[in-house]
Design a protein around this motif. Structure first.
Motif, PDB file in Angstrom:
ATOM      1  N   ARG A  82       0.832  -1.211   0.000  1.00  8.12           N
ATOM      2  CA  ARG A  82       0.000   0.000   0.000  1.00  8.12           C
ATOM      3  C   ARG A  82       0.867   1.263   0.000  1.00  8.12           C
ATOM      4  NH1 ARG A  82      -5.289   0.735   0.848  1.00  8.12           N
ATOM      5  NH2 ARG A  82      -5.516  -1.454   1.457  1.00  8.12           N
ATOM      6  N   SER A  83       1.921   1.269   0.804  1.00 10.09           N
ATOM      7  CA  SER A  83       2.794   2.444   0.831  1.00 10.09           C
ATOM      8  C   SER A  83       3.544   2.585  -0.488  1.00 10.09           C
ATOM      9  CB  SER A  83       3.781   2.365   2.000  1.00 10.09           C
ATOM     10  OG  SER A  83       4.726   1.337   1.803  1.00 10.09           O
ATOM     11  N   LEU A  84       3.861   1.467  -1.130  1.00  9.17           N
ATOM     12  CA  LEU A  84       4.516   1.513  -2.435  1.00  9.17           C
ATOM     13  C   LEU A  84       3.576   2.072  -3.499  1.00  9.17           C
ATOM     14  CD1 LEU A  84       6.489  -1.858  -2.515  1.00  9.17           C
ATOM     15  CD2 LEU A  84       7.400   0.453  -2.241  1.00  9.17           C
ATOM     16  N   ALA A  85       2.299   1.720  -3.417  1.00  8.69           N
ATOM     17  CA  ALA A  85       1.332   2.268  -4.367  1.00  8.69           C
ATOM     18  C   ALA A  85       1.235   3.783  -4.213  1.00  8.69           C
ATOM     19  CB  ALA A  85      -0.035   1.620  -4.166  1.00  8.69           C
ATOM     20  N   ASP A  86       1.201   4.250  -2.965  1.00  5.18           N
ATOM     21  CA  ASP A  86       1.162   5.699  -2.727  1.00  5.18           C
ATOM     22  C   ASP A  86       2.431   6.364  -3.258  1.00  5.18           C
ATOM     23  OD1 ASP A  86      -1.330   5.656  -1.509  1.00  5.18           O
ATOM     24  OD2 ASP A  86      -0.520   5.388   0.504  1.00  5.18           O
ATOM     25  N   TRP A  87       3.579   5.748  -3.004  1.00  4.68           N
ATOM     26  CA  TRP A  87       4.850   6.290  -3.491  1.00  4.68           C
ATOM     27  C   TRP A  87       4.858   6.368  -5.014  1.00  4.68           C
ATOM     28  CZ3 TRP A  87       8.801   3.953  -6.440  1.00  4.68           C
ATOM     29  CH2 TRP A  87       9.989   4.684  -6.525  1.00  4.68           C
ATOM     30  N   PHE A  88       4.399   5.306  -5.665  1.00  5.02           N
ATOM     31  CA  PHE A  88       4.360   5.277  -7.123  1.00  5.02           C
ATOM     32  C   PHE A  88       3.403   6.348  -7.659  1.00  5.02           C
ATOM     33  CE2 PHE A  88       2.759   3.784 -11.213  1.00  5.02           C
ATOM     34  CZ  PHE A  88       3.925   3.430 -11.869  1.00  5.02           C
ATOM     35  N   ASN A  89       2.238   6.468  -7.043  1.00  3.41           N
ATOM     36  CA  ASN A  89       1.248   7.449  -7.498  1.00  3.41           C
ATOM     37  C   ASN A  89       1.750   8.880  -7.323  1.00  3.41           C
ATOM     38  OD1 ASN A  89      -0.509   5.402  -8.203  1.00  3.41           O
ATOM     39  ND2 ASN A  89      -1.600   5.444  -6.250  1.00  3.41           N
ATOM     40  N   ARG A  90       2.505   9.120  -6.260  1.00  2.00           N
ATOM     41  CA  ARG A  90       3.096  10.453  -6.088  1.00  2.00           C
ATOM     42  C   ARG A  90       4.104  10.736  -7.195  1.00  2.00           C
ATOM     43  NH1 ARG A  90       2.880   9.005  -0.491  1.00  2.00           N
ATOM     44  NH2 ARG A  90       5.068   8.339  -0.541  1.00  2.00           N
ATOM     45  N   ASN A  91       4.807   9.709  -7.637  1.00  2.00           N
ATOM     46  CA  ASN A  91       5.721   9.879  -8.764  1.00  2.00           C
ATOM     47  C   ASN A  91       4.972  10.240 -10.038  1.00  2.00           C
ATOM     48  OD1 ASN A  91       8.845   9.041  -8.523  1.00  2.00           O
ATOM     49  ND2 ASN A  91       7.681   7.920  -6.981  1.00  2.00           N
ATOM     50  N   ILE A  92       3.829   9.592 -10.249  1.00  2.00           N
ATOM     51  CA  ILE A  92       3.009   9.901 -11.423  1.00  2.00           C
ATOM     52  C   ILE A  92       2.538  11.353 -11.364  1.00  2.00           C
ATOM     53  CG2 ILE A  92       0.807   9.420 -12.582  1.00  2.00           C
ATOM     54  CD1 ILE A  92       2.898   7.308 -13.114  1.00  2.00           C
ATOM     55  N   LEU A  93       2.048  11.779 -10.210  1.00  2.00           N
ATOM     56  CA  LEU A  93       1.590  13.154 -10.031  1.00  2.00           C
ATOM     57  C   LEU A  93       2.729  14.134 -10.278  1.00  2.00           C
ATOM     58  CD1 LEU A  93      -0.425  15.321  -9.227  1.00  2.00           C
ATOM     59  CD2 LEU A  93      -0.027  14.724  -6.824  1.00  2.00           C
ATOM     60  N   ASP A  94       3.903  13.825  -9.748  1.00  2.00           N
ATOM     61  CA  ASP A  94       5.071  14.684  -9.943  1.00  2.00           C
ATOM     62  C   ASP A  94       5.411  14.806 -11.431  1.00  2.00           C
ATOM     63  OD1 ASP A  94       7.361  16.175  -8.779  1.00  2.00           O
ATOM     64  OD2 ASP A  94       8.540  14.561  -9.665  1.00  2.00           O
ATOM     65  N   GLU A  95       5.366  13.691 -12.151  1.00  2.00           N
ATOM     66  CA  GLU A  95       5.657  13.715 -13.579  1.00  2.00           C
ATOM     67  C   GLU A  95       4.628  14.546 -14.350  1.00  2.00           C
ATOM     68  OE1 GLU A  95       8.238  12.589 -15.242  1.00  2.00           O
ATOM     69  OE2 GLU A  95       9.212  11.778 -13.448  1.00  2.00           O
ATOM     70  N   ARG A  96       3.373  14.420 -13.962  1.00  2.00           N
ATOM     71  CA  ARG A  96       2.323  15.187 -14.642  1.00  2.00           C
ATOM     72  C   ARG A  96       2.505  16.687 -14.414  1.00  2.00           C
ATOM     73  NH1 ARG A  96      -2.357  12.461 -16.316  1.00  2.00           N
ATOM     74  NH2 ARG A  96      -2.949  14.511 -17.107  1.00  2.00           N
ATOM     75  N   LEU A  97       2.863  17.069 -13.194  1.00  2.00           N
ATOM     76  CA  LEU A  97       3.074  18.491 -12.889  1.00  2.00           C
ATOM     77  C   LEU A  97       4.279  19.034 -13.655  1.00  2.00           C
ATOM     78  CD1 LEU A  97       2.389  18.488  -9.043  1.00  2.00           C
ATOM     79  CD2 LEU A  97       1.008  19.625 -10.797  1.00  2.00           C
ATOM     80  N   LYS A  98       5.347  18.253 -13.714  1.00  2.00           N
ATOM     81  CA  LYS A  98       6.530  18.699 -14.444  1.00  2.00           C
ATOM     82  C   LYS A  98       6.248  18.818 -15.940  1.00  2.00           C
ATOM     83  CE  LYS A  98       9.925  16.948 -11.132  1.00  2.00           C
ATOM     84  NZ  LYS A  98      10.935  15.896 -10.836  1.00  2.00           N
ATOM     85  N   ALA A  99       5.439  17.887 -16.472  1.00  2.00           N
ATOM     86  CA  ALA A  99       5.070  17.948 -17.883  1.00  2.00           C
ATOM     87  C   ALA A  99       4.234  19.184 -18.182  1.00  2.00           C
ATOM     88  CB  ALA A  99       4.309  16.687 -18.283  1.00  2.00           C
ATOM     89  N   ALA A 100       3.538  19.683 -17.146  1.00  2.00           N
ATOM     90  CA  ALA A 100       2.716  20.884 -17.299  1.00  2.00           C
ATOM     91  C   ALA A 100       3.536  22.158 -17.089  1.00  2.00           C
ATOM     92  CB  ALA A 100       1.548  20.855 -16.319  1.00  2.00           C
ATOM     93  N   GLY A 101       4.856  21.981 -16.899  1.00  2.00           N
ATOM     94  CA  GLY A 101       5.725  23.142 -16.740  1.00  2.00           C
ATOM     95  C   GLY A 101       5.899  23.606 -15.318  1.00  2.00           C
ATOM     96  N   GLU A 102       5.448  22.796 -14.348  1.00  2.00           N
ATOM     97  CA  GLU A 102       5.556  23.177 -12.943  1.00  2.00           C
ATOM     98  C   GLU A 102       6.811  22.570 -12.317  1.00  2.00           C
ATOM     99  OE1 GLU A 102       3.402  25.377 -11.499  1.00  2.00           O
ATOM    100  OE2 GLU A 102       2.705  25.512 -13.567  1.00  2.00           O
ATOM    101  N   ASP A 103       7.298  23.212 -11.277  1.00  2.00           N
ATOM    102  CA  ASP A 103       8.434  22.711 -10.504  1.00  2.00           C
ATOM    103  C   ASP A 103       7.983  22.615  -9.041  1.00  2.00           C
ATOM    104  OD1 ASP A 103      10.883  21.898  -9.653  1.00  2.00           O
ATOM    105  OD2 ASP A 103      11.814  23.885  -9.713  1.00  2.00           O
ATOM    106  N   PRO A 104       7.352  21.493  -8.674  1.00  2.00           N
ATOM    107  CA  PRO A 104       6.746  21.365  -7.337  1.00  2.00           C
ATOM    108  C   PRO A 104       7.745  21.585  -6.210  1.00  2.00           C
ATOM    109  CG  PRO A 104       6.112  19.544  -8.770  1.00  2.00           C
ATOM    110  CD  PRO A 104       7.209  20.262  -9.464  1.00  2.00           C
ATOM    111  N   LEU A 105       7.307  22.288  -5.170  1.00  2.00           N
ATOM    112  CA  LEU A 105       8.124  22.503  -3.988  1.00  2.00           C
ATOM    113  C   LEU A 105       8.150  21.235  -3.139  1.00  2.00           C
ATOM    114  CD1 LEU A 105       6.741  26.021  -2.960  1.00  2.00           C
ATOM    115  CD2 LEU A 105       8.857  25.540  -4.218  1.00  2.00           C
TER     116      LEU A 105
END
Length: 206
Positions: free
Chosen positions: A43-66
């Motif tokens: 379960r924690s690995l799924a959350d970790w993986f999903n956060r990676n997906i979210l991070d990639e989507r934000l970066k693809a949108a031109g964002e640099d998440p804090l």
């Protein structure tokens, strides 16, 4: 020698390839097996993986998440204890960056998907631990609860539509409690699993 299955046949493998997260597959395996670190639950690995997906989507949108921004945004999108207003605000943030919230959620993976990827497509395996067994019970109970709620809602809706039941807009609430007859304490199944037991042990140690 048996041929290694194509990882892209799994949802996790497809997303790893799509977002070019070349090291994520190995890291998932290392985190699960506890190589050089404490072993993590599926379960924690799924959350970790999903956060990676979210991070990639934000970066693809031109964002640099804090630092912490991705984790907080993911929590607002995925956790059941988040208020509707907070979730709407999180979705509005995604839309502001040109990201469709529902499309993003469809890319999030479950812990079962992580397990399938690791065992069937990477050949990883480990002995089931007490934490794994607890997680299995949690998943089974939650699945049965969701099914029971869905069956009740569907049947009530059918009766209402047929004019056999007078009922406005409704929500079926299932309150499944576990009562320990020794210490007298009651908990939801999830709470009982999270705390690792009832009050019997603490009473016995006094």
């Amino acid at each position: 020698m048996a041929e290694t299955p194509d990882p892209t046949r799994s949802k996790v493998g497809r997303l790893i390839e799509e977002y070019e997260m070349t090291d994520v597959g190995q890291e998932l395996e290392d985190r699960w097996l506890g190589r050089g670190r404490e072993s993590q639950s599926l379960r924690s690995l799924a959350d970790w993986f999903n956060r990676n997906i979210l991070d990639e989507r934000l970066k693809a949108a031109g964002e640099d998440p804090l630092d912490g921004e991705v984790a907080n945004l993911y929590r607002l999108l995925s956790q059941e204890d988040v208020t509707a207003g907070m979730r709407v605000d999180a979705e509005a943030t995604l839309e502001h960056h040109g990201i469709d919230p529902e499309e993003l959620r469809s890319e999030f993976v479950s812990h079962q998907a992580i397990h399938t990827y690791l065992t069937d497509f990477r050949g990883a395996s480990k002995e089931r631990t007490p934490a794994d067994r607890i997680e299995s019970v949690r998943t089974t109970v939650q699945r049965l609860q969701s099914r029971l709620v869905a069956v009740a809602e569907n049947n009530l809706d059918q009766l209402r539509n047929a004019g056999e039941l007078s009922l406005g807009e409704f929500t079926v609430i299932l309150d499944l409690q576990v009562l320990c007859e020794d210490c007298g304490e009651s908990y939801s199944v999830t709470e009982l699993l999270d705390r690792g037991g009832c009050e019997c042990e603490s009473v016995a140690s006094e």
